[in-house]
Design a protein around this motif. Structure first.
Motif, PDB file in Angstrom:
ATOM      1  N   ASP A  38      27.038  40.760  38.656  1.00 59.65           N
ATOM      2  CA  ASP A  38      26.685  39.393  39.062  1.00 59.65           C
ATOM      3  C   ASP A  38      26.794  38.421  37.896  1.00 59.65           C
ATOM      4  O   ASP A  38      27.296  37.294  38.044  1.00 59.65           O
ATOM      5  CB  ASP A  38      25.269  39.360  39.647  1.00 59.65           C
ATOM      6  CG  ASP A  38      25.194  39.983  41.030  1.00 59.65           C
ATOM      7  OD1 ASP A  38      26.257  40.158  41.651  1.00 59.65           O
ATOM      8  OD2 ASP A  38      24.075  40.301  41.466  1.00 59.65           O
ATOM      9  N   ASP A  39      26.294  38.838  36.716  1.00 59.45           N
ATOM     10  CA  ASP A  39      26.392  37.983  35.536  1.00 59.45           C
ATOM     11  C   ASP A  39      27.849  37.753  35.149  1.00 59.45           C
ATOM     12  O   ASP A  39      28.239  36.632  34.767  1.00 59.45           O
ATOM     13  CB  ASP A  39      25.641  38.604  34.358  1.00 59.45           C
ATOM     14  CG  ASP A  39      24.136  38.465  34.474  1.00 59.45           C
ATOM     15  OD1 ASP A  39      23.676  37.575  35.213  1.00 59.45           O
ATOM     16  OD2 ASP A  39      23.406  39.254  33.829  1.00 59.45           O
ATOM     17  N   VAL A  40      28.650  38.800  35.235  1.00 58.56           N
ATOM     18  CA  VAL A  40      30.071  38.665  34.899  1.00 58.56           C
ATOM     19  C   VAL A  40      30.739  37.648  35.817  1.00 58.56           C
ATOM     20  O   VAL A  40      31.485  36.776  35.363  1.00 58.56           O
ATOM     21  CB  VAL A  40      30.794  40.024  34.994  1.00 58.56           C
ATOM     22  CG1 VAL A  40      32.306  39.849  34.852  1.00 58.56           C
ATOM     23  CG2 VAL A  40      30.275  40.970  33.915  1.00 58.56           C
ATOM     24  N   ALA A  41      30.467  37.736  37.113  1.00 62.32           N
ATOM     25  CA  ALA A  41      31.073  36.818  38.080  1.00 62.32           C
ATOM     26  C   ALA A  41      30.742  35.364  37.741  1.00 62.32           C
ATOM     27  O   ALA A  41      31.624  34.488  37.726  1.00 62.32           O
ATOM     28  CB  ALA A  41      30.614  37.159  39.490  1.00 62.32           C
ATOM     29  N   GLN A  42      29.481  35.093  37.454  1.00 61.55           N
ATOM     30  CA  GLN A  42      29.070  33.719  37.126  1.00 61.55           C
ATOM     31  C   GLN A  42      29.668  33.268  35.801  1.00 61.55           C
ATOM     32  O   GLN A  42      30.175  32.150  35.683  1.00 61.55           O
ATOM     33  CB  GLN A  42      27.552  33.629  37.066  1.00 61.55           C
ATOM     34  CG  GLN A  42      27.021  32.254  36.649  1.00 61.55           C
ATOM     35  CD  GLN A  42      27.457  31.150  37.608  1.00 61.55           C
ATOM     36  OE1 GLN A  42      27.263  31.254  38.814  1.00 61.55           O
ATOM     37  NE2 GLN A  42      28.070  30.091  37.085  1.00 61.55           N
ATOM     38  N   ASN A  43      29.637  34.152  34.804  1.00 64.85           N
ATOM     39  CA  ASN A  43      30.151  33.779  33.493  1.00 64.85           C
ATOM     40  C   ASN A  43      31.658  33.552  33.517  1.00 64.85           C
ATOM     41  O   ASN A  43      32.170  32.660  32.824  1.00 64.85           O
ATOM     42  CB  ASN A  43      29.788  34.846  32.457  1.00 64.85           C
ATOM     43  CG  ASN A  43      28.300  34.859  32.141  1.00 64.85           C
ATOM     44  OD1 ASN A  43      27.618  33.855  32.338  1.00 64.85           O
ATOM     45  ND2 ASN A  43      27.800  35.984  31.656  1.00 64.85           N
ATOM     46  N   LEU A  44      32.384  34.341  34.289  1.00 60.05           N
ATOM     47  CA  LEU A  44      33.828  34.141  34.395  1.00 60.05           C
ATOM     48  C   LEU A  44      34.147  32.772  34.993  1.00 60.05           C
ATOM     49  O   LEU A  44      35.094  32.098  34.560  1.00 60.05           O
ATOM     50  CB  LEU A  44      34.476  35.248  35.223  1.00 60.05           C
ATOM     51  CG  LEU A  44      34.572  36.629  34.572  1.00 60.05           C
ATOM     52  CD1 LEU A  44      35.171  37.639  35.546  1.00 60.05           C
ATOM     53  CD2 LEU A  44      35.393  36.589  33.282  1.00 60.05           C
ATOM     54  N   LEU A  72      37.337  43.930  35.337  1.00 58.58           N
ATOM     55  CA  LEU A  72      38.711  43.632  34.946  1.00 58.58           C
ATOM     56  C   LEU A  72      39.486  43.037  36.119  1.00 58.58           C
ATOM     57  O   LEU A  72      40.231  42.069  35.955  1.00 58.58           O
ATOM     58  CB  LEU A  72      39.395  44.912  34.464  1.00 58.58           C
ATOM     59  CG  LEU A  72      39.039  45.370  33.047  1.00 58.58           C
ATOM     60  CD1 LEU A  72      39.379  46.837  32.858  1.00 58.58           C
ATOM     61  CD2 LEU A  72      39.764  44.524  32.015  1.00 58.58           C
ATOM     62  N   GLY A  73      39.304  43.620  37.304  1.00 56.58           N
ATOM     63  CA  GLY A  73      39.989  43.109  38.492  1.00 56.58           C
ATOM     64  C   GLY A  73      39.591  41.683  38.811  1.00 56.58           C
ATOM     65  O   GLY A  73      40.435  40.844  39.167  1.00 56.58           O
ATOM     66  N   MET A  74      38.312  41.394  38.666  1.00 53.87           N
ATOM     67  CA  MET A  74      37.808  40.047  38.928  1.00 53.87           C
ATOM     68  C   MET A  74      38.438  39.038  37.961  1.00 53.87           C
ATOM     69  O   MET A  74      38.921  37.976  38.372  1.00 53.87           O
ATOM     70  CB  MET A  74      36.284  40.053  38.776  1.00 53.87           C
ATOM     71  CG  MET A  74      35.584  38.799  39.252  1.00 53.87           C
ATOM     72  SD  MET A  74      33.789  38.875  38.883  1.00 53.87           S
ATOM     73  CE  MET A  74      33.337  40.451  39.609  1.00 53.87           C
ATOM     74  N   ALA A  75      38.442  39.388  36.673  1.00 52.49           N
ATOM     75  CA  ALA A  75      39.013  38.489  35.668  1.00 52.49           C
ATOM     76  C   ALA A  75      40.515  38.312  35.877  1.00 52.49           C
ATOM     77  O   ALA A  75      41.047  37.209  35.776  1.00 52.49           O
ATOM     78  CB  ALA A  75      38.723  39.026  34.270  1.00 52.49           C
ATOM     79  N   HIS A  76      41.186  39.406  36.176  1.00 49.39           N
ATOM     80  CA  HIS A  76      42.632  39.357  36.388  1.00 49.39           C
ATOM     81  C   HIS A  76      42.978  38.483  37.587  1.00 49.39           C
ATOM     82  O   HIS A  76      43.907  37.663  37.538  1.00 49.39           O
ATOM     83  CB  HIS A  76      43.167  40.778  36.583  1.00 49.39           C
ATOM     84  CG  HIS A  76      44.642  40.895  36.460  1.00 49.39           C
ATOM     85  ND1 HIS A  76      45.495  40.767  37.530  1.00 49.39           N
ATOM     86  CD2 HIS A  76      45.435  41.118  35.376  1.00 49.39           C
ATOM     87  CE1 HIS A  76      46.734  40.908  37.124  1.00 49.39           C
ATOM     88  NE2 HIS A  76      46.743  41.125  35.826  1.00 49.39           N
ATOM     89  N   ASP A  77      42.224  38.634  38.659  1.00 45.39           N
ATOM     90  CA  ASP A  77      42.478  37.841  39.871  1.00 45.39           C
ATOM     91  C   ASP A  77      42.206  36.359  39.658  1.00 45.39           C
ATOM     92  O   ASP A  77      42.776  35.512  40.359  1.00 45.39           O
ATOM     93  CB  ASP A  77      41.616  38.359  41.029  1.00 45.39           C
ATOM     94  CG  ASP A  77      42.057  39.728  41.525  1.00 45.39           C
ATOM     95  OD1 ASP A  77      43.167  40.163  41.165  1.00 45.39           O
ATOM     96  OD2 ASP A  77      41.274  40.376  42.250  1.00 45.39           O
ATOM     97  N   MET A  78      41.352  36.031  38.696  1.00 44.30           N
ATOM     98  CA  MET A  78      41.050  34.635  38.403  1.00 44.30           C
ATOM     99  C   MET A  78      42.076  34.001  37.462  1.00 44.30           C
ATOM    100  O   MET A  78      41.975  32.820  37.135  1.00 44.30           O
ATOM    101  CB  MET A  78      39.647  34.517  37.805  1.00 44.30           C
ATOM    102  CG  MET A  78      38.528  34.835  38.768  1.00 44.30           C
ATOM    103  SD  MET A  78      36.875  34.767  38.007  1.00 44.30           S
ATOM    104  CE  MET A  78      36.737  33.025  37.634  1.00 44.30           C
TER     105      MET A  78
END
Length: 329
Positions: A38-44, A72-78
């Motif tokens: 959850d923190d990663v999603a918000q911070n990204l 990694l998938g979340m960051a890559h997709d963004m």
């Protein structure tokens, strides 16, 4: 002259825990939690608003985090360029889950000799690196070998290049060792050794940021005229979900993020610390590569021009240059 005002990179520490005990690193000695999804999603989302281009999921050993593939998938997709460096011990069993999510995948290898590499890493991991290379290539991945250069292993570069890099068509990243805090890395490279290293970096499939070599020749960062732009080019996020300034290795101050990274990074208190980047007493003589590399990219000086050819070479070979240039001011 500053050519980019926005930060370039986020060093995102997923945990300080590690399954190795490298002699030139003390991070594995620190107790540590794991970051949350959850923190990663918000911070990204906030990192994207701030203009960050590259997310380096690091540690410790980042593959110890059970959700590292999702992050990694979340960051890559963004649209971020993603990087990850691993000792290889966990890669073979996680490789399928990581496939296509890491733009710059680095396997650490400091010697072509199994015993010497494992001794330096404090654990038997050489065979895991060799297996990781095979697994990654079979999956169509393009991993790099990250070679930390010391005086004692400089002479092994040729053997590693001929026996591992060329047969596997890998990119070899030369990472000159640096000292920090109480961690010693042995004697500094001599002028002759720096010249050898610089020449080796010009070979096919080899990357060396020549700005690193120039900085070492100049005695590192100098606080009266700082090269380091760590705090304004790089956001460091700790496993405790804190913004660490001016960099991880100094860690002068940490700020709880609490879902407000965008506002925090532009706050008055953080801005004051940014103005001290490269000027603190501990910054004198610093040559820490992970902060110098983005520092070289944002200001027109001799280090920018020294670093530019090798940086373009690497990003061209990795296919990421179109996403990194031109910088958005």
């Amino acid at each position: 002259m500053r050519i980019r005002s926005k930060p370039v990179l986020c060093n995102y520490y997923v945990t300080y825990r590690c399954n190795a005990k490298c002699s030139f690193c003390d991070i594995w000695e620190r107790p540590s939690p794991y970051i949350t999804l959850d923190d990663v999603a918000q911070n990204l989302r906030d990192l994207k608003r701030l203009g960050v281009e590259v997310i380096d999921f690091t540690g410790g050993e980042p593959l110890l985090h059970r959700q590292i593939d999702q992050m990694l998938g979340m960051a890559h997709d963004m649209g971020f360029i993603t990087t990850l460096t691993t000792n290889g011990m966990l890669y073979p069993k996680l490789a399928e889950r990581l496939k296509g999510k890491v733009d710059m995948l680095h396997f650490s290898l400091d010697s072509p000799d199994r015993e010497e590499h494992d001794t330096g890493r404090g654990v038997a991991c050489y065979d895991f690196v060799m297996e990781s290379i095979k697994v990654a290539r079979a999956l169509g991945e393009r991993p790099d070998i990250l070679f930390t250069v010391f005086r004692h292993n400089l002479h092994q570069l040729e053997e590693l290049y001929q026996n591992i890099i060329l047969p596997n068509k890998l990119l070899l990243i030369l990472n000159p060792a640096f000292a920090y805090n109480e961690v010693e890395t042995g004697e500094q490279l001599t002028e002759e050794e720096l010249t050898f290293l610089s020449n080796f970096g010009k070979r096919k499939y080899v990357y060396l940021n020549d700005g690193f070599v120039e900085l070492r020749r100049d005695g590192g960062n100098h606080i009266d005229k700082p090269v380091c732009k760590a705090a304004s080019t790089t956001l460091v996020i700790s496993p405790e979900n804190e913004l660490v300034l001016p960099c991880y290795h100094l860690g002068t101050k940490s700020f709880p993020i609490q879902g407000k990274l965008y506002e925090l990074y532009q706050s008055t208190e953080v801005e004051a610390l940014k103005r001290l980047e490269g000027r603190l007493p501990a910054c004198e003589g610093c040559t820490i590569n992970c902060y110098m590399q983005p520092s070289f990219a944002v200001e027109l000086n001799k280090y920018f021009w020294k670093a530019l050819p090798s940086t373009l070479k690497y990003n061209y070979l990795k296919g990421t240059w179109k996403r990194l240039l031109p910088f958005n001011n």
